[in-house]
Design an enzyme around this catalytic site. Structure first.
Site, short mmCIF file in Angstrom:
data_model
loop_
_atom_site.label_atom_id
_atom_site.label_comp_id
_atom_site.label_asym_id
_atom_site.label_seq_id
_atom_site.Cartn_x
_atom_site.Cartn_y
_atom_site.Cartn_z
N HIS A 40 0.81 -1.20 0.00
CA HIS A 40 0.00 0.00 0.00
C HIS A 40 0.85 1.26 0.00
O HIS A 40 0.51 2.26 -0.65
CB HIS A 40 -0.93 -0.02 1.22
N HIS A 86 -10.22 3.12 -1.68
CA HIS A 86 -10.44 2.70 -0.30
C HIS A 86 -11.30 1.44 -0.33
O HIS A 86 -12.39 1.40 0.21
CB HIS A 86 -11.11 3.82 0.51
#
Length: 534
Positions: A40, A86
């Site tokens: 990430h 997200h």
């Protein structure tokens, strides 16, 4: 004995840490590596692929490497925009996941000195015939819309497509657009030795600890996560306070405490300045004194910013922030000589780490794959909703905080519009993503979305300026997924060169799969164009 997998690290990465430190790392130090070496944060699988993208043009003010990209509208004004995802948090907690996705991206845009203007939601889900999916999608849309509106932004559009592969792994991508006077542009570098690190925002809690690691692996029925919630009213205070700090030249560097929280913001800001870091975790505003150093470093509590401040301007910055009682303010560290980060907690040294190793020492991974003739699109993507809106930005000041935004309503066609009568220009946004053809011809599938986006902008009378991309795929170690990523990126690079549209930033979200079943990969693009008003 340490088990590297407990921290999301493999044996090769752990050995690289041992070689770099020449000792065993402690629990806090492993947490820092776990966050910044996660997929990430590091993009370790795709970093080499991203280098093939064209990023420069005469009108590009800021390309990849900052909080968001910037392109010039004229000699004085610029547009700031970025795509962000997200996905995992929005499946676990639909309302909060979508709201905090918008909130984090709003903070990235305002960290560039820009007034965020609007947000567009790009959603993928399973069939809405399933009541649970319909309820989840409704909560995702409500979370994104309410956070944006309560922060003073307008919804630029909603796009929702369905496909069975998203039934247990929805995609929630958003693009936020802002405008900035070029004299107000901000950097994320912490600047010179002696600058102070100023925390302002909500006090830190334990929510979202290990969030970056959670977003860097697949999900199954045993997945447990506690993503943080957001508070849009405080988010608006944070935005206004931030813009005022920038307008009054009270700060020299700025970053959102987003993924990996205080870890990413402090290490990355100071590393960009090529200096060392000293942090005092006892000074961090916190919900309870019982929080550990690990929790304080890795919490993803929302609505927090970290600013670098020249010591001579500290009082000026504090006076501005005093106007916003919802924000807690504290000096928590400083920029120091050298290349070492020293973290104190309870008057003891909790971690001592070389900056270069932490921020840039992770292994660069390569991915390669192959097409699979047996993989066919048995289910087409179905468009459920596609609505675009126009907004008007008004104001006669060079200060972005004094600009106001008015919703004009839905517009026909494929593009959102941001009218900016102050400078006689309209900003147009065209979003697009590949279809199921990525399974058979990934290169052409992605090439075509750039081609069609540029065509649509030109049909509206706009000159395409630049794009931000969002890669959403499954496990990159899956050869078929890897083939889609590598061929899709090759198509994106070639199309951007052919149509003179540089890539100024974006997002990579991998491991979008449940029980080993990857989603139908989606490469979203948001292309911004500009036209002069008649």
């Amino acid at each position: 004995m340490v088990n590297p997998s407990d921290y999301g690290l493999n044996d090769q990465e752990y050995q690289q840490i041992l070689n770099g430190l020449k000792r065993e790392p402690n629990h806090v130090e492993l947490g820092v590596f776990s966050a910044l070496w996660s997929e990430h944060c590091s993009y370790k699988h795709t970093r080499s692929l991203l280098k093939q993208l064209p990023t420069e043009a005469a009108w590009v003010v800021q390309g990849p490497g900052e909080n968001a990209g910037v392109v010039a509208l004229d000699d004085n004004w610029a547009v700031v925009f970025k795509v962000e995802s997200h996905n995992h948090p929005s499946f676990v907690a639909p309302y909060d996941g979508a709201a905090t996705g918008v909130g984090g991206l709003v903070r990235d845009v305002m960290a560039m000195g820009a007034r965020p203007v609007g947000v567009k939601a790009l959603l993928r889900a399973g069939s809405l015939d399933d009541p649970r999916t319909r309820a989840m999608v409704d909560e995702i849309k409500r979370g994104a819309d309410e956070y944006a509106r309560n922060c003073g932004l307008q919804l630029l559009g909603v796009e929702l497509l369905t496909h069975p592969s998203y039934a247990t792994n929805p995609l929630v991508n958003v693009i936020v657009v802002g405008v900035v006077h070029r004299s107000r542009l901000m950097t994320s570098s912490a600047g010179k030795v002696g600058n102070l690190l100023l925390y302002y925002g909500i006090p830190t809690g334990a929510s979202g600890v290990d969030g970056a690691a959670f977003a860097s692996k697949g999900m199954d029925e045993n997945t447990v996560a506690h993503p943080p919630s957001g508070d849009a009213n405080i988010g608006k205070d944070l935005m206004l306070a931030t813009l005022e700090l920038i307008e009054q030249n009270a700060i020299v560097g700025l970053q959102d405490m987003g993924a990996a929280g205080l870890t990413s913001s402090s290490f990355e800001m100071v590393h960009r300045a090529d200096h060392g870091l000293w942090l005092d975790l006892d000074a961090v505003p916190k919900v309870t004194d019982g929080l550990s150093a690990y929790e304080l470093m890795l919490s993803e509590t929302q609505e927090r910013m970290l600013a670098a401040v020249d010591a001579d301007r500290l009082e000026a910055a504090q006076k501005i922030l005093e106007k916003y009682p919802s924000l807690q303010v504290k000096v928590i560290g400083k920029v120091v000589d050298g290349d070492t980060a020293i973290i104190h907690h309870h008057n003891q040294t909790a971690a001592t780490l070389p900056m270069q190793l932490v921020v840039d020492g992770f292994p660069r991974l390569t991915i390669s794959g192959q097409a699979d003739a047996d993989q066919a699109a048995t289910h087409p993507l179905e468009m459920v909703e596609s609505t675009n809106y126009a907004v008007t930005v008004t104001g006669d000041s060079t200060y972005p905080s004094q600009l106001s935004i008015q919703l004009n309503g839905a517009v026909p066609g494929e593009c959102c519009e941001i009218r900016f009568p102050q400078i006689g220009k309209t900003i147009l946004l065209r979003t697009l993503a590949n279809g199921t053809d990525i399974l058979t011809d990934a290169y052409q599938s992605v090439y075509n979305i750039v081609k069609y986006a540029c065509r649509d902008l030109k049909d509206c009378g706009a000159k395409p300026l630049a794009l931000s991309d969002g890669l959403n795929f499954g496990n990159p170690d899956n050869p078929f997924v890897a083939w889609q990523i590598t061929e899709g990126m090759r198509g994106l690079a070639d199309a951007c060169r052919d149509y003179s549209v540089p890539v100024i930033g974006g997002n990579v979200s991998l491991y979008n799969e449940t029980r080993g079943n990857p989603i139908l990969g989606q490469l979203f693009i948001g292309v911004v164009g500009v036209k002069s008003e008649d």
